[in-house]
Design a protein around this motif. Structure first.
Motif, PDB file in Angstrom:
ATOM      1  N   GLU A 106       0.831  -1.206   0.000  1.00 15.96           N
ATOM      2  CA  GLU A 106       0.000   0.000   0.000  1.00 15.96           C
ATOM      3  C   GLU A 106       0.866   1.256   0.000  1.00 15.96           C
ATOM      4  O   GLU A 106       0.574   2.231  -0.706  1.00 15.96           O
ATOM      5  N   GLY A 107       1.930   1.245   0.792  1.00 11.31           N
ATOM      6  CA  GLY A 107       2.810   2.395   0.846  1.00 11.31           C
ATOM      7  C   GLY A 107       3.406   2.728  -0.508  1.00 11.31           C
ATOM      8  O   GLY A 107       3.389   3.881  -0.941  1.00 11.31           O
ATOM      9  N   PHE A 108       3.920   1.701  -1.193  1.00 11.85           N
ATOM     10  CA  PHE A 108       4.511   1.949  -2.507  1.00 11.85           C
ATOM     11  C   PHE A 108       3.462   2.395  -3.520  1.00 11.85           C
ATOM     12  O   PHE A 108       3.716   3.280  -4.335  1.00 11.85           O
ATOM     13  N   GLU A 109       2.293   1.796  -3.485  1.00 11.72           N
ATOM     14  CA  GLU A 109       1.275   2.158  -4.467  1.00 11.72           C
ATOM     15  C   GLU A 109       0.756   3.575  -4.246  1.00 11.72           C
ATOM     16  O   GLU A 109       0.571   4.340  -5.200  1.00 11.72           O
ATOM     17  N   ARG A 110       0.527   3.940  -2.991  1.00 11.55           N
ATOM     18  CA  ARG A 110       0.037   5.292  -2.724  1.00 11.55           C
ATOM     19  C   ARG A 110       1.124   6.335  -2.983  1.00 11.55           C
ATOM     20  O   ARG A 110       0.860   7.409  -3.535  1.00 11.55           O
ATOM     21  N   MET A 111       2.351   6.034  -2.591  1.00 11.12           N
ATOM     22  CA  MET A 111       3.436   6.968  -2.840  1.00 11.12           C
ATOM     23  C   MET A 111       3.656   7.133  -4.343  1.00 11.12           C
ATOM     24  O   MET A 111       3.902   8.240  -4.830  1.00 11.12           O
TER      25      MET A 111
END
Length: 256
Positions: A106-111
């Motif tokens: 989630e962190g990579f996708e949102r960032m």
């Protein structure tokens, strides 16, 4: 479709690298100290959520930021802060191991979504996060996002530099001039992809109040450290790269 439901190729690269490595989780508490959870208020909870991020209460902030980010274009700061919070939780020793891969994804996708939408802090943070993964594909992507950040004038006009100098030096040393040049050429063709709106679930109702959009929008008046503050004053941003995953520590901007 919520970002966590899409396992992007970039996330696969990251998860494969993390699964084979022994890098310890980085800091960040699973939940904060006393106090009421973010919610309500004249801006629908965004200001409280941003303050929770400043306080390191990422587990309390993330549900609110997920909701605000569903509004799409104009709310890149919420998408960025949600990604940042997910990163921190994924690297917290207090986070159950079964949740860490999903939070990292989630962190990579949102960032990435915020970076593609042109948010400078997300571009710098994504470059630093990918650099830490330290495999060939991730390093190439890190060099690309570092170059995209360097080409982004949004913060440069205020003398802000969020990208860690050590990351750029490390990329140059590990990739070499040819790969860095290729990343810069690719970055020259960067095109903004506006943040897409998504349907908010019923759990978001208390965080998305009518008339709250101006308080939450990631527009030109909401910049990182060194940019103009809402009261007309000017911040004193650093001149050199300060690193730290492009931390959102410009509290005067986030919480006013």
């Amino acid at each position: 479709m919520p970002p966590i439901a899409r396992l992007a190729p970039l996330a696969l690269i990251v998860l494969a690298a993390c699964a084979s490595g022994d890098r310890p989780p980085r800091g960040g508490p699973m939940s904060g100290g006393p106090g009421s959870p973010a919610g309500g208020g004249r801006d629908g909870g965004f200001t409280q959520a941003a303050r929770l991020v400043d306080e390191g209460r990422y587990a309390d902030a993330l549900p609110v930021l997920r909701c605000v980010a569903t509004r799409g274009e104009g709310f890149e700061i919420a998408e960025y802060l949600a990604g940042y919070s997910a990163f921190r939780l994924a690297r917290s020793e207090e986070t159950p191991a079964v949740l860490r891969d999903d939070l990292l994804t989630e962190g990579f996708e949102r960032m990435t979504a915020a970076a593609q939408a042109g948010w400078p802090a997300a571009q710098a943070g994504l470059a630093e996060a990918l650099f830490e993964v330290a495999n060939g594909d991730a390093l190439a992507e890190a060099a690309y996002w570092a170059a995209v950040y360097r080409d982004n004038p949004r913060e440069r006009v205020y003398g802000i530099d969020r990208l860690d100098d050590a990351v750029e030096a490390g990329l140059a040393a590990q990739l070499g001039d040819t790969a860095i040049s290729a990343a810069e050429q690719r970055a020259a063709g960067f095109t903004i992809m506006p943040l897409a709106a998504d349907e908010a679930g019923p759990e978001c109702a208390r965080f998305l109040r009518a008339g709250s959009e101006n308080a939450q929008r990631g527009d030109g008046g909401r910049r990182g450290r060194g940019g103009p503050r809402p009261d007309g004053a000017q911040g004193g941003g650093p001149g050199g790269g300060r690193g730290g995953w492009a931390e959102p520590d410009d509290r005067e901007i986030h919480t006013r």
